[in-house]
Enzyme design. Structure first.
Site, short mmCIF file in Angstrom:
data_model
loop_
_atom_site.label_atom_id
_atom_site.label_comp_id
_atom_site.label_asym_id
_atom_site.label_seq_id
_atom_site.Cartn_x
_atom_site.Cartn_y
_atom_site.Cartn_z
N GLU A 126 -3.69 7.48 -5.12
CA GLU A 126 -3.68 6.94 -6.48
C GLU A 126 -4.78 7.64 -7.25
O GLU A 126 -5.83 7.93 -6.67
CB GLU A 126 -3.93 5.43 -6.46
CG GLU A 126 -2.73 4.71 -5.86
CD GLU A 126 -2.90 3.20 -5.77
OE1 GLU A 126 -3.93 2.67 -6.24
OE2 GLU A 126 -2.01 2.55 -5.22
N ASP A 171 4.28 -0.18 -6.94
CA ASP A 171 3.03 -0.51 -7.64
C ASP A 171 1.87 0.27 -7.03
O ASP A 171 0.81 0.35 -7.62
CB ASP A 171 2.76 -2.02 -7.51
CG ASP A 171 1.50 -2.43 -8.25
OD1 ASP A 171 1.44 -2.15 -9.47
OD2 ASP A 171 0.60 -3.03 -7.65
N HIS A 217 -0.72 0.14 -9.89
CA HIS A 217 -1.49 -0.76 -9.01
C HIS A 217 -1.96 -1.96 -9.85
O HIS A 217 -3.17 -2.25 -9.94
CB HIS A 217 -2.66 -0.05 -8.34
CG HIS A 217 -3.11 -0.75 -7.09
ND1 HIS A 217 -3.52 -0.12 -5.95
CD2 HIS A 217 -3.21 -2.08 -6.79
CE1 HIS A 217 -3.85 -1.00 -5.02
NE2 HIS A 217 -3.67 -2.21 -5.53
N ARG A 227 0.85 -1.19 0.00
CA ARG A 227 0.00 0.00 0.00
C ARG A 227 0.89 1.24 0.00
O ARG A 227 1.89 1.30 0.72
CB ARG A 227 -0.89 0.04 1.24
CG ARG A 227 -2.16 -0.81 1.13
CD ARG A 227 -3.14 -0.28 0.08
NE ARG A 227 -4.32 -1.09 -0.07
CZ ARG A 227 -4.45 -2.12 -0.91
NH1 ARG A 227 -3.43 -2.48 -1.69
NH2 ARG A 227 -5.59 -2.78 -1.00
P1 NAI Z 1 -1.77 -11.11 5.03
O1 NAI Z 1 -2.81 -10.57 5.94
O2 NAI Z 1 -1.79 -12.57 4.67
O3 NAI Z 1 -0.31 -10.76 5.60
C1 NAI Z 1 0.05 -9.51 6.11
C2 NAI Z 1 1.17 -9.74 7.11
O4 NAI Z 1 1.68 -8.47 7.53
C3 NAI Z 1 0.72 -10.48 8.39
O5 NAI Z 1 1.56 -11.60 8.61
C4 NAI Z 1 0.87 -9.44 9.49
O6 NAI Z 1 1.25 -10.01 10.71
C5 NAI Z 1 1.97 -8.55 8.92
N1 NAI Z 1 2.03 -7.22 9.49
C6 NAI Z 1 1.03 -6.43 9.94
N2 NAI Z 1 1.52 -5.25 10.37
C7 NAI Z 1 2.86 -5.30 10.19
C8 NAI Z 1 3.92 -4.38 10.43
N3 NAI Z 1 3.69 -3.16 10.94
N4 NAI Z 1 5.18 -4.77 10.12
C9 NAI Z 1 5.43 -5.99 9.60
N5 NAI Z 1 4.47 -6.90 9.35
C10 NAI Z 1 3.20 -6.55 9.63
O7 NAI Z 1 -1.87 -10.22 3.72
P2 NAI Z 1 -1.32 -10.55 2.26
O8 NAI Z 1 -2.32 -11.35 1.51
O9 NAI Z 1 0.06 -11.08 2.36
O10 NAI Z 1 -1.32 -9.08 1.59
C11 NAI Z 1 -0.42 -8.09 2.05
C12 NAI Z 1 -0.85 -6.74 1.48
O11 NAI Z 1 -0.69 -6.74 0.06
C13 NAI Z 1 -2.33 -6.40 1.67
O12 NAI Z 1 -2.60 -5.85 2.94
C14 NAI Z 1 -2.59 -5.42 0.56
O13 NAI Z 1 -2.46 -4.11 1.07
C15 NAI Z 1 -1.48 -5.69 -0.46
N6 NAI Z 1 -2.00 -6.10 -1.76
C16 NAI Z 1 -1.65 -5.39 -2.87
C17 NAI Z 1 -2.11 -5.74 -4.13
C18 NAI Z 1 -1.69 -5.03 -5.36
O14 NAI Z 1 -2.29 -5.21 -6.41
N7 NAI Z 1 -0.64 -4.24 -5.31
C19 NAI Z 1 -3.03 -6.87 -4.29
C20 NAI Z 1 -3.28 -7.59 -3.09
C21 NAI Z 1 -2.81 -7.20 -1.87
#
Ligand code: NAI
Length: 319
Positions: free
Chosen positions: A266, A261, A285, A237
């Site tokens: 945005e 990305d 994105h 993000r």
């Molecule tokens: P997830 O929920 O499986 O994993 C997120 C991880 O981040 C968790 O293990 C959590 O403990 C950790 N976390 C939370 N706060 C933290 C911090 N301050 N420092 C370090 N780690 C922390 O989510 P997933 O599926 O891995 O997705 C991650 C992010 O990817 C989403 O939140 C979304 O914002 C982004 N995303 C971007 C996309 C794009 O098209 N660019 C598409 C899909 C997701």
């Protein structure tokens, strides 16, 4: 009595086949909009029972305009554009679609990371502009086996990135305050503090959700503790990174490059200094996008919508 409509607040899909089937099957109308502001969104969702949202702001006032017992489904993983506390307070159920595109985002992340580390995009610009140059002219390039990648966030996408990096023989370190270090060690990832990660990594990749606590996690202070030859990848993000500080660090040579990305806001501002930097890769994105991931996203969202309308438990409820 006519049933409350299903509303899509905004989308960038080619069509809404799955959502239209859901509307037909449940005898409802479907209204699709392209809302960007809170005011547009409030008008679009008034009295809706089911709302699909992409990036439109779903604030407390927007939630308050819904029919009682409504459900909001966020097309995607991150739901930082939905006021979750207000949803809980108002009794609006919220779900996301966490599993439609993990592989696609991980593929995109690794594609960016490898491009940065081998400087292929920067070489292309330099060859176009200068005609020719020596292999070391853009700075030293380390072998992958001598390169440490630091992952911030080790959920679904962070782990999928680690899996893809392992065959290249990178050393992988990670910081995730909510994951047991033993789990990471078992996955071949060294668990470290944020400070250790920033000072040791040759490449940092962000995979944490955006929260109130971690806005500008990568700001002037974090950038100053990174290695000058290091690169940063953000497919998570935009709000996690202070874009002005990042542009300043890259321009000053305090960071070798970045691939972004996601931006805040945005679309990326027309006058953003990031647009002028050859060693910054910009994608719109798009990390989630592949033909199959997009179809899976809409199908899974529509299936969740069906459960919401039938009053069944949601598969991926976040509020
Ligand atoms: P997830 O929920 O499986 O994993 C997120 C991880 O981040 C968790 O293990 C959590 O403990 C950790 N976390 C939370 N706060 C933290 C911090 N301050 N420092 C370090 N780690 C922390 O989510 P997933 O599926 O891995 O997705 C991650 C992010 O990817 C989403 O939140 C979304 O914002 C982004 N995303 C971007 C996309 C794009 O098209 N660019 C598409 C899909 C997701």
């Amino acid at each position: 009595m006519s049933r409350a409509p299903i509303v899509v607040t905004d989308h960038a899909f080619g069509g809404l086949v799955h959502e239209e089937s859901l509307a037909r099957e449940t005898g409802r109308t479907l209204a699709a909009h392209q809302c960007t502001s809170e005011a547009d969104t409030m008008t679009a969702v008034r009295d809706a029972e089911l709302v699909f949202v992409n990036f439109a702001p779903v604030t407390a006032d927007v939630l308050g305009a819904l029919a009682p017992g409504a459900t909001v489904i966020r097309y995607g993983i991150g739901y930082d554009n939905v006021d979750i506390d207000a949803a809980r307070r108002l009794g609006v159920r919220v779900a996301n679609v966490p599993d439609y595109g993990v592989d696609t985002v991980a593929d995109h992340t690794v594609a960016c990371l490898l491009t940065l580390l081998r400087r292929t995009a920067a070489f292309t610009s330099a060859v176009r502009e200068r005609g020719w140059l020596r292999a070391g002219d853009l700075g030293p390039i380390r072998g992958f086996a001598e390169t440490t990648v630091g992952l911030i966030g080790t959920g679904r996408i962070g782990r999928a990135v680690a899996e893809r990096l392992r065959p290249f023989r990178f050393r992988i370190i990670a910081h995730d305050p909510y994951v047991d270090p033993a789990d990471l060690e078992a996955a071949g990832i060294e668990a470290v503090t944020l400070d250790a990660l920033l000072s040791r990594a040759d490449a940092v990749s962000l995979h944490a959700p955006l929260t109130e606590q971690n806005r500008h996690l990568i700001g002037a202070r974090s950038l100053a503790s990174m290695r000058p030859h290091a690169v940063l990848v953000n497919t998570s993000r935009g709000g996690l990174v202070d874009e002005q500080a990042l542009a300043g660090a890259v321009r000053a040579g305090a960071l070798a490059g970045a691939a972004l990305d996601v931006f805040d806001p945005e679309p990326l501002a027309a006058d953003s200094p990031l647009r002028d930097l050859d060693n910054v890769i910009l994608t719109p994105h798009a990390a989630f996008y592949s033909v199959s991931s997009l179809d899976a996203l809409q199908r899974l969202a529509a299936e969740e919508g069906g459960r919401a309308l039938r009053g069944e438990p949601l598969r991926c409820r976040v509020a």
